[in-house]
Write a protein that holds these residues in place. Structure first.
Motif, PDB file in Angstrom:
ATOM      1  N   GLY A  36       0.738  -1.173   0.021  1.00 48.15           N
ATOM      2  CA  GLY A  36       0.091   0.066  -0.087  1.00 48.15           C
ATOM      3  C   GLY A  36       0.827   1.044  -0.156  1.00 48.15           C
ATOM      4  N   ILE A  37       2.111   1.174   0.711  1.00 50.61           N
ATOM      5  CA  ILE A  37       2.844   2.438   1.066  1.00 50.61           C
ATOM      6  C   ILE A  37       3.467   2.655  -0.513  1.00 50.61           C
ATOM      7  CG2 ILE A  37       4.884   3.521   1.695  1.00 50.61           C
ATOM      8  CD1 ILE A  37       4.187   1.883   4.394  1.00 50.61           C
ATOM      9  N   ILE A  38       3.704   1.554  -1.178  1.00 51.62           N
ATOM     10  CA  ILE A  38       4.590   1.673  -2.765  1.00 51.62           C
ATOM     11  C   ILE A  38       3.539   2.127  -3.431  1.00 51.62           C
ATOM     12  CG2 ILE A  38       5.579   0.138  -4.381  1.00 51.62           C
ATOM     13  CD1 ILE A  38       6.754  -1.505  -2.325  1.00 51.62           C
ATOM     14  N   MET A  39       2.371   1.739  -3.494  1.00 53.51           N
ATOM     15  CA  MET A  39       1.259   2.094  -4.423  1.00 53.51           C
ATOM     16  C   MET A  39       1.103   3.524  -4.177  1.00 53.51           C
ATOM     17  SD  MET A  39       0.981  -0.381  -6.346  1.00 53.51           S
ATOM     18  CE  MET A  39      -0.271   0.209  -7.516  1.00 53.51           C
ATOM     19  N   THR A  40       0.754   4.027  -2.859  1.00 49.75           N
ATOM     20  CA  THR A  40       0.810   5.392  -2.671  1.00 49.75           C
ATOM     21  C   THR A  40       1.678   6.158  -3.221  1.00 49.75           C
ATOM     22  OG1 THR A  40      -0.612   4.863  -0.687  1.00 49.75           O
ATOM     23  CG2 THR A  40       0.317   7.014  -0.777  1.00 49.75           C
ATOM     24  N   CYS A  41       3.233   5.798  -2.941  1.00 51.57           N
ATOM     25  CA  CYS A  41       4.201   6.696  -3.345  1.00 51.57           C
ATOM     26  C   CYS A  41       4.135   6.829  -4.812  1.00 51.57           C
ATOM     27  CB  CYS A  41       5.537   6.062  -2.799  1.00 51.57           C
ATOM     28  SG  CYS A  41       5.625   6.169  -1.014  1.00 51.57           S
ATOM     29  N   MET A  42       3.934   5.680  -5.685  1.00 55.50           N
ATOM     30  CA  MET A  42       4.016   5.762  -7.352  1.00 55.50           C
ATOM     31  C   MET A  42       2.877   6.541  -7.470  1.00 55.50           C
ATOM     32  SD  MET A  42       5.003   1.892  -8.065  1.00 55.50           S
ATOM     33  CE  MET A  42       4.875   1.910  -9.527  1.00 55.50           C
ATOM     34  N   SER A  43       1.834   6.601  -6.814  1.00 56.13           N
ATOM     35  CA  SER A  43       0.433   7.505  -7.542  1.00 56.13           C
ATOM     36  C   SER A  43       0.899   8.960  -7.081  1.00 56.13           C
ATOM     37  CB  SER A  43      -0.528   7.375  -6.568  1.00 56.13           C
ATOM     38  OG  SER A  43      -0.513   7.535  -5.004  1.00 56.13           O
ATOM     39  N   LEU A  44       1.916   9.226  -6.234  1.00 58.08           N
ATOM     40  CA  LEU A  44       2.476  10.513  -6.219  1.00 58.08           C
ATOM     41  C   LEU A  44       3.741  10.795  -6.919  1.00 58.08           C
ATOM     42  CD1 LEU A  44       2.212  10.810  -1.958  1.00 58.08           C
ATOM     43  CD2 LEU A  44       0.628  11.777  -3.787  1.00 58.08           C
ATOM     44  N   SER A  45       3.804   9.890  -7.850  1.00 65.78           N
ATOM     45  CA  SER A  45       5.022  10.334  -8.816  1.00 65.78           C
ATOM     46  C   SER A  45       6.315  10.063  -8.236  1.00 65.78           C
ATOM     47  CB  SER A  45       4.725  11.534  -9.501  1.00 65.78           C
ATOM     48  OG  SER A  45       3.490  11.585 -10.237  1.00 65.78           O
ATOM     49  N   VAL A  46       6.589   9.461  -7.065  1.00 65.91           N
ATOM     50  CA  VAL A  46       7.857   9.067  -6.526  1.00 65.91           C
ATOM     51  C   VAL A  46       8.529   8.121  -7.375  1.00 65.91           C
ATOM     52  CG1 VAL A  46       9.168   8.227  -4.568  1.00 65.91           C
ATOM     53  CG2 VAL A  46       7.027   9.680  -4.346  1.00 65.91           C
ATOM     54  N   PRO A  47       9.787   8.425  -8.018  1.00 64.34           N
ATOM     55  CA  PRO A  47      10.284   7.172  -8.867  1.00 64.34           C
ATOM     56  C   PRO A  47      10.511   5.974  -8.171  1.00 64.34           C
ATOM     57  CG  PRO A  47      11.528   9.589  -8.932  1.00 64.34           C
ATOM     58  CD  PRO A  47      10.414   9.582  -7.754  1.00 64.34           C
ATOM     59  N   ILE A  84      12.517   3.705  -8.643  1.00 64.60           N
ATOM     60  CA  ILE A  84      14.055   3.385  -7.975  1.00 64.60           C
ATOM     61  C   ILE A  84      14.396   3.920  -6.830  1.00 64.60           C
ATOM     62  CG2 ILE A  84      16.626   3.958  -8.632  1.00 64.60           C
ATOM     63  CD1 ILE A  84      15.437   1.515 -10.236  1.00 64.60           C
ATOM     64  N   ARG A  85      13.752   4.957  -6.528  1.00 61.77           N
ATOM     65  CA  ARG A  85      14.125   5.775  -5.190  1.00 61.77           C
ATOM     66  C   ARG A  85      13.377   4.801  -4.032  1.00 61.77           C
ATOM     67  NH1 ARG A  85      13.013  12.350  -5.693  1.00 61.77           N
ATOM     68  NH2 ARG A  85      14.810  12.653  -7.071  1.00 61.77           N
ATOM     69  N   LEU A  86      12.397   4.457  -4.418  1.00 61.88           N
ATOM     70  CA  LEU A  86      11.455   3.540  -3.288  1.00 61.88           C
ATOM     71  C   LEU A  86      12.335   2.133  -3.352  1.00 61.88           C
ATOM     72  CD1 LEU A  86       7.689   3.810  -4.655  1.00 61.88           C
ATOM     73  CD2 LEU A  86       8.694   4.519  -2.510  1.00 61.88           C
ATOM     74  N   VAL A  87      12.930   1.733  -4.472  1.00 60.44           N
ATOM     75  CA  VAL A  87      13.600   0.223  -4.265  1.00 60.44           C
ATOM     76  C   VAL A  87      15.117   0.639  -3.267  1.00 60.44           C
ATOM     77  CG1 VAL A  87      15.182  -1.341  -5.405  1.00 60.44           C
ATOM     78  CG2 VAL A  87      12.773  -0.580  -6.280  1.00 60.44           C
ATOM     79  N   ILE A  88      15.596   1.923  -3.578  1.00 58.37           N
ATOM     80  CA  ILE A  88      16.734   2.231  -2.752  1.00 58.37           C
ATOM     81  C   ILE A  88      16.523   2.121  -1.212  1.00 58.37           C
ATOM     82  CG2 ILE A  88      18.741   4.096  -2.219  1.00 58.37           C
ATOM     83  CD1 ILE A  88      18.581   4.315  -5.486  1.00 58.37           C
ATOM     84  N   PHE A  89      15.455   2.812  -0.917  1.00 54.09           N
ATOM     85  CA  PHE A  89      14.999   3.321   0.297  1.00 54.09           C
ATOM     86  C   PHE A  89      14.719   1.954   1.126  1.00 54.09           C
ATOM     87  CE2 PHE A  89      11.561   4.073   3.461  1.00 54.09           C
ATOM     88  CZ  PHE A  89      12.222   4.759   4.136  1.00 54.09           C
ATOM     89  N   MET A  90      13.961   0.955   0.315  1.00 53.19           N
ATOM     90  CA  MET A  90      13.438  -0.223   1.155  1.00 53.19           C
ATOM     91  C   MET A  90      14.636  -1.068   1.390  1.00 53.19           C
ATOM     92  SD  MET A  90       9.560  -0.994  -0.710  1.00 53.19           S
ATOM     93  CE  MET A  90      10.222  -0.962  -2.110  1.00 53.19           C
ATOM     94  N   THR A  91      15.612  -1.137   0.149  1.00 58.58           N
ATOM     95  CA  THR A  91      16.694  -2.151   0.293  1.00 58.58           C
ATOM     96  C   THR A  91      17.588  -1.681   1.323  1.00 58.58           C
ATOM     97  OG1 THR A  91      17.697  -1.130  -1.562  1.00 58.58           O
ATOM     98  CG2 THR A  91      16.555  -3.054  -2.012  1.00 58.58           C
ATOM     99  N   SER A  92      17.800  -0.199   1.403  1.00 59.49           N
ATOM    100  CA  SER A  92      18.901   0.145   2.677  1.00 59.49           C
ATOM    101  C   SER A  92      18.022  -0.090   3.862  1.00 59.49           C
ATOM    102  CB  SER A  92      18.844   1.645   2.154  1.00 59.49           C
ATOM    103  OG  SER A  92      19.362   1.938   1.075  1.00 59.49           O
ATOM    104  N   ILE A  93      16.796   0.306   4.279  1.00 56.47           N
ATOM    105  CA  ILE A  93      16.393   0.043   5.394  1.00 56.47           C
ATOM    106  C   ILE A  93      16.393  -1.345   5.919  1.00 56.47           C
ATOM    107  CG2 ILE A  93      14.014   0.124   6.729  1.00 56.47           C
ATOM    108  CD1 ILE A  93      15.421   2.608   6.543  1.00 56.47           C
ATOM    109  N   GLY A  94      16.061  -2.357   4.845  1.00 52.74           N
ATOM    110  CA  GLY A  94      16.097  -3.754   4.815  1.00 52.74           C
ATOM    111  C   GLY A  94      17.446  -4.344   5.341  1.00 52.74           C
ATOM    112  N   SER A  95      18.561  -3.696   4.851  1.00 59.02           N
ATOM    113  CA  SER A  95      19.871  -4.026   5.024  1.00 59.02           C
ATOM    114  C   SER A  95      20.374  -3.794   6.284  1.00 59.02           C
ATOM    115  CB  SER A  95      20.898  -3.536   3.901  1.00 59.02           C
ATOM    116  OG  SER A  95      20.337  -4.100   2.549  1.00 59.02           O
ATOM    117  N   LEU A  96      20.053  -2.541   6.764  1.00 58.51           N
ATOM    118  CA  LEU A  96      20.473  -1.765   7.897  1.00 58.51           C
ATOM    119  C   LEU A  96      19.681  -2.933   8.943  1.00 58.51           C
ATOM    120  CD1 LEU A  96      20.348   1.900   7.255  1.00 58.51           C
ATOM    121  CD2 LEU A  96      22.331   0.363   7.872  1.00 58.51           C
ATOM    122  N   TRP A  97      18.478  -2.918   8.843  1.00 58.62           N
ATOM    123  CA  TRP A  97      17.743  -3.587   9.907  1.00 58.62           C
ATOM    124  C   TRP A  97      18.327  -5.237  10.117  1.00 58.62           C
ATOM    125  CZ3 TRP A  97      15.081  -8.359  10.019  1.00 58.62           C
ATOM    126  CH2 TRP A  97      14.123  -8.559  11.124  1.00 58.62           C
TER     127      TRP A  97
END
Length: 238
Positions: free
Chosen positions: A122-133, A135-148
């Motif tokens: 749901g967060i991803i779809m919402t961000c994409m509907s707001l025209s968030v690129p 790739i930026r979503l992928v970078i953000f999620m993989t970075s958070i996942g790696s750190l956690w």
């Protein structure tokens, strides 16, 4: 994966190529690695498995690099992460869930993960509907996942796994009540005398009938009588 390929390479053809790589990676892992993951985990230990999974997750973050074979490696790592993760999580709960409640605990966990997955989608779809690129979503999620995962792996490695699963009193009664006079694992250890707690749990949860027969053969009749008398019951004769 199709959307990842399209976003990285600006090409529908590359989006299709990424999808094919992901599918082939999943098939290859299922055939060649999945059957051995549990054995390797038992051999090297759960902490080593989680640490290796962290390396796999870091490799997965390379998926944002727009080079064909680096992206392919990241897609393979993502499928390996999914395949290994399920097995390691099941091994993890074996240490902390009562044997007769393991299925329920795993079911609750998988249900929780599914709900969390819906929230993330749901967060991803919402961000994409707001025209968030994307790739930026992928970078953000993989970075958070790696750190956690790095934090979790280091914390897990610093803790000692229990040698045997820790059971509540009610869980012990549930496992021991099938044996006369026994209301806990300590009672069962008393009447079987030669069996260790670790071996006892293995035999109680074994699907092999001969293990249960072997456990019964260890029981000492005099000690069973002592327990029954302590409970105010008369031992059966005959």
């Amino acid at each position: 994966t199709d959307l990842l390929g399209r976003s990285l390479f600006q090409s529908a053809e590359m989006g299709s190529w990424c999808s094919h790589v992901a599918v082939l990676s999943n098939v290859a892992i299922s055939i060649s690695l999945q059957p051995f993951i549990a054995h390797l985990t038992d051999h090297f230990g759960l902490a080593a498995g989680f640490s290796f999974l962290g390396v796999v997750l870091l490799t997965q973050t390379l998926g944002v690099v727009p080079y064909k074979w680096i992206t392919a490696s990241a897609l393979f790592a993502s499928q390996l992460f999914l395949g290994m993760g399920g097995t390691l999580i099941q091994r993890y709960f074996v240490y902390f869930a009562a044997p007769h409640r393991l299925g329920s605990v795993l079911g609750i966990f998988m249900g929780s993960v599914s709900v969390l997955g819906v929230v993330v989608q749901g967060i991803i779809m919402t961000c994409m509907s707001l025209s968030v690129p994307f790739i930026r979503l992928v970078i953000f999620m993989t970075s958070i996942g790696s750190l956690w995962w790095s934090w979790y792996s280091s914390r897990f490695a610093s803790r000692q796994l229990p040698r045997n699963v820790v059971l509540l009193g009610d869980d012990e009664k549930e496992l021991a009540k099938q044996f006369p006079g026994c209301s806990s694992l300590d009672d069962l250890l008393y009447v079987t005398q030669a069996v260790s707690r670790e071996k006892l749990l293995q035999m109680l949860t074994s699907p092999k009938p001969q293990d249960l027969v072997e456990l019964i053969s260890f029981m000492d009749g005099d000690r069973v009588a002592d327990l029954l008398q302590g409970m105010g019951e008369e031992p059966e004769t005959g």
